[in-house]
Design a protein around this motif. Structure first.
Motif, short mmCIF file in Angstrom:
data_model
loop_
_atom_site.label_atom_id
_atom_site.label_comp_id
_atom_site.label_asym_id
_atom_site.label_seq_id
_atom_site.Cartn_x
_atom_site.Cartn_y
_atom_site.Cartn_z
N PRO A 279 0.83 -1.21 0.00
CA PRO A 279 0.00 0.00 0.00
C PRO A 279 0.87 1.26 0.00
O PRO A 279 1.88 1.32 0.68
N VAL A 280 0.46 2.24 -0.78
CA VAL A 280 1.22 3.48 -0.90
C VAL A 280 0.28 4.66 -0.68
O VAL A 280 -0.81 4.70 -1.24
N SER A 281 0.72 5.61 0.13
CA SER A 281 -0.04 6.84 0.35
C SER A 281 0.74 8.00 -0.23
O SER A 281 1.86 8.28 0.20
N LEU A 282 0.16 8.67 -1.21
CA LEU A 282 0.80 9.86 -1.77
C LEU A 282 0.54 11.05 -0.87
O LEU A 282 -0.44 11.09 -0.11
N ARG A 283 1.39 12.06 -0.95
CA ARG A 283 1.27 13.21 -0.06
C ARG A 283 -0.02 13.98 -0.28
O ARG A 283 -0.49 14.68 0.61
N SER A 284 -0.61 13.85 -1.47
CA SER A 284 -1.86 14.55 -1.75
C SER A 284 -3.06 13.88 -1.09
O SER A 284 -4.17 14.43 -1.09
N GLY A 285 -2.84 12.68 -0.54
CA GLY A 285 -3.94 11.93 0.05
C GLY A 285 -4.42 10.77 -0.80
O GLY A 285 -5.27 9.97 -0.36
N VAL A 286 -3.92 10.63 -2.00
CA VAL A 286 -4.28 9.49 -2.85
C VAL A 286 -3.77 8.20 -2.22
O VAL A 286 -2.60 8.09 -1.86
N GLU A 287 -4.66 7.21 -2.06
CA GLU A 287 -4.30 5.91 -1.48
C GLU A 287 -4.24 4.86 -2.58
O GLU A 287 -5.18 4.71 -3.35
N ILE A 288 -3.13 4.15 -2.64
CA ILE A 288 -2.92 3.12 -3.65
C ILE A 288 -2.82 1.78 -2.95
O ILE A 288 -1.87 1.53 -2.19
N PRO A 289 -3.77 0.87 -3.17
CA PRO A 289 -3.72 -0.43 -2.48
C PRO A 289 -2.69 -1.36 -3.10
O PRO A 289 -2.31 -1.20 -4.26
N GLU A 290 -2.22 -2.31 -2.33
CA GLU A 290 -1.29 -3.31 -2.84
C GLU A 290 -1.89 -4.03 -4.03
O GLU A 290 -3.07 -4.40 -4.02
N GLY A 291 -1.07 -4.24 -5.07
CA GLY A 291 -1.54 -4.94 -6.26
C GLY A 291 -2.16 -4.04 -7.31
O GLY A 291 -2.41 -4.47 -8.43
N ALA A 292 -2.41 -2.78 -6.97
CA ALA A 292 -3.05 -1.87 -7.92
C ALA A 292 -2.07 -1.48 -9.03
O ALA A 292 -0.85 -1.46 -8.84
N THR A 293 -2.64 -1.17 -10.17
CA THR A 293 -1.87 -0.61 -11.28
C THR A 293 -1.99 0.91 -11.22
O THR A 293 -3.09 1.45 -11.09
N VAL A 294 -0.85 1.58 -11.30
CA VAL A 294 -0.83 3.05 -11.29
C VAL A 294 -0.42 3.53 -12.68
O VAL A 294 0.66 3.19 -13.17
N VAL A 295 -1.30 4.26 -13.32
CA VAL A 295 -1.02 4.83 -14.63
C VAL A 295 -0.71 6.31 -14.45
O VAL A 295 -1.52 7.06 -13.90
N ILE A 296 0.48 6.70 -14.86
CA ILE A 296 0.89 8.11 -14.79
C ILE A 296 0.65 8.73 -16.15
O ILE A 296 1.34 8.42 -17.13
N ASP A 297 -0.38 9.55 -16.26
CA ASP A 297 -0.77 10.16 -17.52
C ASP A 297 0.17 11.34 -17.80
O ASP A 297 -0.09 12.47 -17.41
N LEU A 298 1.26 11.06 -18.50
CA LEU A 298 2.28 12.08 -18.73
C LEU A 298 1.80 13.22 -19.60
O LEU A 298 2.27 14.35 -19.48
N GLN A 299 0.86 12.92 -20.48
CA GLN A 299 0.31 14.01 -21.30
C GLN A 299 -0.38 15.04 -20.41
O GLN A 299 -0.26 16.25 -20.64
N ALA A 300 -1.09 14.58 -19.39
CA ALA A 300 -1.76 15.49 -18.47
C ALA A 300 -0.77 16.08 -17.46
O ALA A 300 -0.79 17.28 -17.17
N VAL A 301 0.10 15.22 -16.93
CA VAL A 301 1.06 15.65 -15.90
C VAL A 301 1.95 16.78 -16.42
O VAL A 301 2.17 17.78 -15.73
N ASN A 302 2.47 16.62 -17.63
CA ASN A 302 3.38 17.61 -18.20
C ASN A 302 2.67 18.86 -18.71
O ASN A 302 3.32 19.80 -19.16
N ARG A 303 1.34 18.85 -18.63
CA ARG A 303 0.55 20.03 -19.02
C ARG A 303 -0.25 20.56 -17.83
O ARG A 303 -1.25 21.25 -18.01
N ASP A 304 0.23 20.22 -16.64
CA ASP A 304 -0.44 20.65 -15.42
C ASP A 304 -0.34 22.17 -15.31
O ASP A 304 0.75 22.72 -15.14
N PRO A 305 -1.48 22.90 -15.38
CA PRO A 305 -1.42 24.37 -15.34
C PRO A 305 -0.92 24.90 -14.01
O PRO A 305 -0.43 26.04 -13.94
#
Length: 406
Positions: A279-305
């Motif tokens: 299990p992983v807890s991100l600093r923003s409060g997002v909780e990621i359970p063990e076994g989950a797949t995490v998709v990092i949407d780089l198109q959105a991330v790199n265009r974060d206003p």
């Protein structure tokens, strides 16, 4: 509970969450799970101590002094030799040129010898590399994947026999001569580094094969796509900002900013993917359970206003960035899997008052500037076309002309 977690996919779209995820030791690389025919046990797929050991060894090759030698001594001649026939003809397809150019450069850094030095030999190596690229990006392919795997596996065998085995034999002999105190001109490349540290790494031959193939395809393919996209973006920019026309041919600092902005908007892979080992807890409060797949949407991330401003989706090489934010966003990842060849491909990030004579611009910058020195322009009779064989946003062809429009 575990079964439910394994079906969970969490998509991250903010820069802060993505950076946090990349730095988590409990999120394991999973982007290339379907491409194991080429990618099994290569550096980018390793985790934990296995990754640290391999990275520690390969970092010995990816040092500034090595990059300086490649950028200032080795690459310029390769660029001129590759570009000369196309410039004489007055036209070229940027997609083909990009792969040919970057293949020539990646072969040097990966450690793949080309003893014949002929166009036919280049075509054979190019064909192998394209198969390896298919393997690495298999998850996004629109072709029959089982058949592709068989073809790619055979290509690896054939490439090994033709190119890799002789390259290993030559380096082994040079390393033996060096160990005996003889004057041996041992190259600085990935294959030599692996062979020099075989006792430490204990890699079986098939892993060395895939590792060198990976560096060949990664060095060629990611840089080739960045090259084509950078030329495309700069052509569009100078159409709208003709006052910057001269900079593209004469100012490498400007060209590097264009390359970095291009890479931000167009990461080689549009997503990163990780699997949670715990299990992983991100600093923003997002909780990621063990076994989950995490998709990092780089198109959105790199265009974060919140990070890149209200015009984050637009190309602007003069963009002002917050402190501690790279101009290419997270396209080279972060944390343990930050791209080992980042500085070789894209150079070091500019600082205020950077001295061009001491700065590392990266091989993509050098090639892009050389194209504008040759007055590259789009072919008005042959518009560029997207690649229909992959879901990734690649150009399939991009015809250009040299010499201006007079």
């Amino acid at each position: 509970m575990t079964a439910v977690a394994e079906e969970t996919t969490i998509v991250l779209t903010t820069f802060a969450d993505a950076k946090d995820a990349y730095r988590s030791k409990d999120l394991r690389q999973s982007l290339y799970d379907e491409g194991e025919v080429v990618m099994a046990d290569v550096l980018v797929n390793l985790h934990g101590e296995e990754h640290r050991s391999r990275r520690r060894v390969e970092n010995r090759m990816f040092r500034r002094e090595v990059f300086e030698r490649y950028e200032r001594e080795l690459f310029p001649g390769v660029i001129e030799q590759t570009l000369a026939p196309y410039q004489a003809e007055g036209r070229v397809d940027l997609v083909h040129l990009g792969h040919e150019l970057m293949l020539n450069l990646a072969a040097l850094t990966a450690g793949v010898d080309r003893p014949e030095g002929t166009a036919e030999e280049s075509r054979r190596l190019y064909a192998y590399m394209m198969r390896f690229i298919e393997g690495a990006t298999l998850a996004h392919s629109t072709k029959a994947k089982a058949a592709q795997r068989r073809v790619i596996a055979q290509a690896l065998e054939d490439w090994d026999a033709e190119f890799l085995a002789p390259s290993i034999a030559r380096r082994t002999e040079l390393l033996e001569r060096e160990a005996a105190g003889e004057d041996a001109d041992v190259p600085s490349d990935v294959l030599t580094t692996l062979l020099r540290h075989t006792g430490e790494l204990r890699l079986p031959p098939e892993v060395i094969r895939r590792e060198v193939a990976f560096f060949l395809l990664a060095g060629a393919h990611t840089s080739a796509t960045a090259f084509v996209r950078s030329v495309d973006h700069i052509l569009g920019w100078i159409e709208a900002h003709p006052e910057d026309t001269g900079l593209a041919a004469t100012d490498p600092l400007f060209v590097q900013r264009c390359v970095h902005e291009t890479v931000r908007l167009n990461p080689s892979s549009p997503i990163g993917r990780r699997r949670a080992l715990a299990p992983v807890s991100l600093r923003s409060g997002v909780e990621i359970p063990e076994g989950a797949t995490v998709v990092i949407d780089l198109q959105a991330v790199n265009r974060d206003p919140e990070v890149f401003g209200p015009d984050a989706a637009e190309f602007d090489p003069h963009r002002t960035l917050p402190a501690n934010v790279a101009p290419f966003g997270l396209s080279f990842a972060a944390g343990m899997h930050v791209c080992i060849g980042q500085d070789l491909a894209a150079g070091v990030v500019q600082r205020v008052g950077a001295d061009p004579d001491e700065h590392l611009f990266g091989l993509v910058t050098g090639v892009v500037q050389r194209m504008f020195a040759a007055r590259v322009r789009r072919d008005p009779d042959n518009p560029p076309q997207r690649d229909a064989n992959t879901q990734r946003p690649y150009w399939g062809s991009y015809p250009v002309l040299f010499g201006g429009d007079e």
